[in-house]
Every structure is written in structure tokens, then in C-alpha cells.
Design an enzyme around this catalytic site. Structure first.
Site, PDB file in Angstrom:
ATOM      1  N   SER A   1       0.835  -1.184   0.000  1.00  9.67           N
ATOM      2  CA  SER A   1       0.000   0.000   0.000  1.00  9.67           C
ATOM      3  C   SER A   1       0.887   1.258   0.000  1.00  9.67           C
ATOM      4  O   SER A   1       1.804   1.354  -0.819  1.00  9.67           O
ATOM      5  CB  SER A   1      -0.950  -0.047   1.199  1.00  9.67           C
ATOM      6  OG  SER A   1      -1.963   0.915   1.095  1.00  9.67           O
TER       7      SER A   1
ATOM      8  N   ASP B   1      -7.281  -6.942  -4.982  1.00  8.29           N
ATOM      9  CA  ASP B   1      -7.080  -5.643  -4.341  1.00  8.29           C
ATOM     10  C   ASP B   1      -8.127  -4.634  -4.838  1.00  8.29           C
ATOM     11  O   ASP B   1      -8.136  -4.303  -6.021  1.00  8.29           O
ATOM     12  CB  ASP B   1      -5.670  -5.134  -4.657  1.00  8.29           C
ATOM     13  CG  ASP B   1      -5.329  -3.839  -3.933  1.00  8.29           C
ATOM     14  OD1 ASP B   1      -6.188  -3.303  -3.212  1.00  8.29           O
ATOM     15  OD2 ASP B   1      -4.187  -3.364  -4.102  1.00  8.29           O
TER      16      ASP B   1
ATOM     17  N   HIS C   1      -6.050  -6.305  -0.357  1.00  6.91           N
ATOM     18  CA  HIS C   1      -5.356  -5.194   0.294  1.00  6.91           C
ATOM     19  C   HIS C   1      -5.317  -5.411   1.803  1.00  6.91           C
ATOM     20  O   HIS C   1      -5.165  -4.481   2.580  1.00  6.91           O
ATOM     21  CB  HIS C   1      -6.060  -3.874  -0.035  1.00  6.91           C
ATOM     22  CG  HIS C   1      -5.169  -2.677  -0.034  1.00  6.91           C
ATOM     23  ND1 HIS C   1      -4.472  -2.254  -1.136  1.00  6.91           N
ATOM     24  CD2 HIS C   1      -4.849  -1.807   0.954  1.00  6.91           C
ATOM     25  CE1 HIS C   1      -3.775  -1.178  -0.844  1.00  6.91           C
ATOM     26  NE2 HIS C   1      -3.979  -0.879   0.430  1.00  6.91           N
TER      27      HIS C   1
END
Length: 283
Positions: free
Chosen positions: A96, A232, A260
Site C-alpha cells: 500500500s 485488491d 489489500h
């Protein structure tokens, strides 16, 4: 450890201190304890694993409200951790925002890196008009996440905040299995660790201007692995493929089911990908 006057970062290590260092860089508003312990333990079988709390998370200093900083400053914090520990070069892995910070290290501090692994992230700068025209067609995050992020800083009591955090992870997980109890236990640990339950949101408010470095990615020479996270909802495919295409020599692998969020179902394949890459590029 103190990384600049008045700013202290909480740092912890696992594994053999004589092994090759592996620095883990977590995403926005998340402390070092967001790295699941089974993942840390598996990586520590081969590496000196270093993780830390970003400023404004966990037990590190929380200065943003009185002394705001740009997001790019967090990359310099990562370098400061290595310097303070006497680590000349390390493997780095980030997800991220942590993946964005790894990219900044790749372009600004390549002499510090043995290798880089990143996932659930986007190439630096594609949101900047004109910075990377070929990236303009990449998909945006799931609108359901924007709806949730509008309430990130709403005041909540501890139990309500736990519920919010678990729901956030559920949406970040994307399609696939999700164990709410697993993530609730993790969040309870992080709240106890920080000594406060309010959701840290400094990184959502910080200036992202320093991340507009798309033009520098083609100068990277550090061995880089980009892991595709097919589930994701923040940086969905083909973000990973695009990122790998703009970093010279980057390898692209897919971890099936990865979103994620780091649930136990994806940890074995993720661990294998990271360790295979670091073993291929020893110091």
C-alpha cells in the site's frame, strides 16, 4: 529511537541479528503490528526482520496536528531506522503506501537497498495530470471504500472503532475469504500497543506532492519484485503489471487471492514470494 528532534519511532526486530536485514514498511495509518505475526516469524527464519511504527501510529510520536509533514517524509523515516540500527543495506518490502515509500527509496536511496518487494500499491505519480499519460486508464479504488474513508476520523468509542476497523479490513480484503475474528484480534493488539483507540488518519491528510516521481522509476536498478494482488480493491489489476513494466528488470508474480489485507489464507504464498526474491539477490 529518535529520528529527528522530538520525533521518536517505535522499532522492533525478529530473527538472527547476523542474518541479512529485511525492513518491512507498512501502509498508511497502520503501525508495525499490522504485519501479521505468522508472516514475521516465517520471514525471520531467514532474515533479521525490522518493523516499526510510522510517525502518527502506534507507539511512535504523533506530531501531525501541530507539525504537519508531507507523505514523502515517511520514506526518510525508513532510512533513519536503518541508520539508527547501523544497517548499511537491507532488503525492503512494503504494501500500500509502504509500497510507494519503497519506490521513493528505490529512486532516492538505492545504495541502501539489497532488493525491493512491493504489492497492493500503485506506481508513483499516476494520479498527477501529465506525469504518466499511459497510466491514466488505470482503475480507481472501489467507490465503497471512498464512502467508508469519509468517516475515518469520526469520533467513536473503543468498541465502535473496532467494528469500523474490521469493516475497513473486510472491504480492503476484496473478494475471497474473510475472518472477522482474525482481524478483530489484530486490531485489539494494535489498540493495546498504541494505548489509544482513535483511528490514526494523519497520512490521509498529509501532502502527497512528494510522491509525484513517475519519471524517475525508469532509472531504478535495484532488483525489484512486484506482487500482483488480484483481489485488491484499492489498486486493482492491472496496477501491478503497469508498475512492473515501468521499473527496469522488475519481476511480476501473482499471489492468488491477495487483496489489500493480509489474511492468513494468503500468507504462505506471500512469504514464499518474498523469500524467493531475497534469496535470489543476497548481499
Amino acid at each position: 529511537m529518535e529520528v529527528e528532534p522530538g520525533i521518536r519511532l517505535w522499532v522492533t526486530e525478529a530473527g538472527d541479528p547476523a542474518a541479512e536485514p529485511l525492513l518491512l514498511i507498512m501502509g498508511a495509518n497502520a503501525p508495525g503490528l499490522a504485519w501479521p505475526e505468522p508472516l514475521v516469524d516465517a520471514l525471520a527464519a531467514r532474515h533479521r526482520v525490522i518493523r516499526y511504527d510510522h510517525r502518527d501510529t502506534g507507539r511512535s510520536s504523533w506530531p501531525f496536528d501541530t507539525d504537519p509533514y508531507p507523505l514523502a517524509r515517511l520514506a526518510e523515516d525508513a532510512v533513519a531506522v536503518l541508520v539508527a540500527l547501523g544497517v548499511a543495506r537491507a532488503h525492503v518490502a512494503g504494501m500500500s503506501l509502504g509500497g510507494s515509500l519503497v519506490q521513493l527509496l528505490l529512486v532516492d536511496h538505492p545504495e541502501r537497498l539489497l532488493s525491493a518487494t512491493l504489492w497492493s500499491t500503485a506506481a508513483l505519480g499516476p494520479w498527477t495530470p501529465g506525469a504518466h499519460p499511459e497510466a491514466s486508464g488505470l482503475p480507481s479504488p472501489d467507490p465503497a471504500l471512498f464512502e467508508l474513508w469519509e468517516h475515518l476520523t469520526d469520533p467513536r468509542d473503543r468498541e465502535a472503532d473496532l467494528d469500523f476497523r474490521v469493516e475497513h479490513w473486510r472491504r480492503l480484503r476484496g473478494a475471497g475469504p474473510f475472518d472477522p475474528d482474525e482481524f478483530r484480534r489484530q486490531e485489539e493488539r494494535m489498540i493495546s500497543h498504541a494505548g489509544r483507540h482513535d483511528s490514526p488518519a494523519a497520512h490521509a491528510r498529509a501532502d502527497p506532492a512528494g510522491l509525484e516521481r513517475a519519471a524517475d522509476l525508469n532509472g531504478i536498478s535495484t532488483p525489484t519484485l512486484v506482487i500482483d494482488a488480484p483481489q485488491d480493491p484499492v489498486n486493482p489489476p492491472p496496477h501491478a503489471a503497469y508498475l512492473a513494466s515501468v521499473i527496469p528488470g522488475a519481476e511480476l508474480v501473482t499471489v492468488p487471492g491477495l487483496g489489500h489485507a493480509l489474511g492468513s489464507d494468503v500468507l504462505p504464498a506471500l512469504t514464499e514470494a518474498i523469500l524467493r526474491h531475497t534469496a535470489t539477490h543476497p548481499g
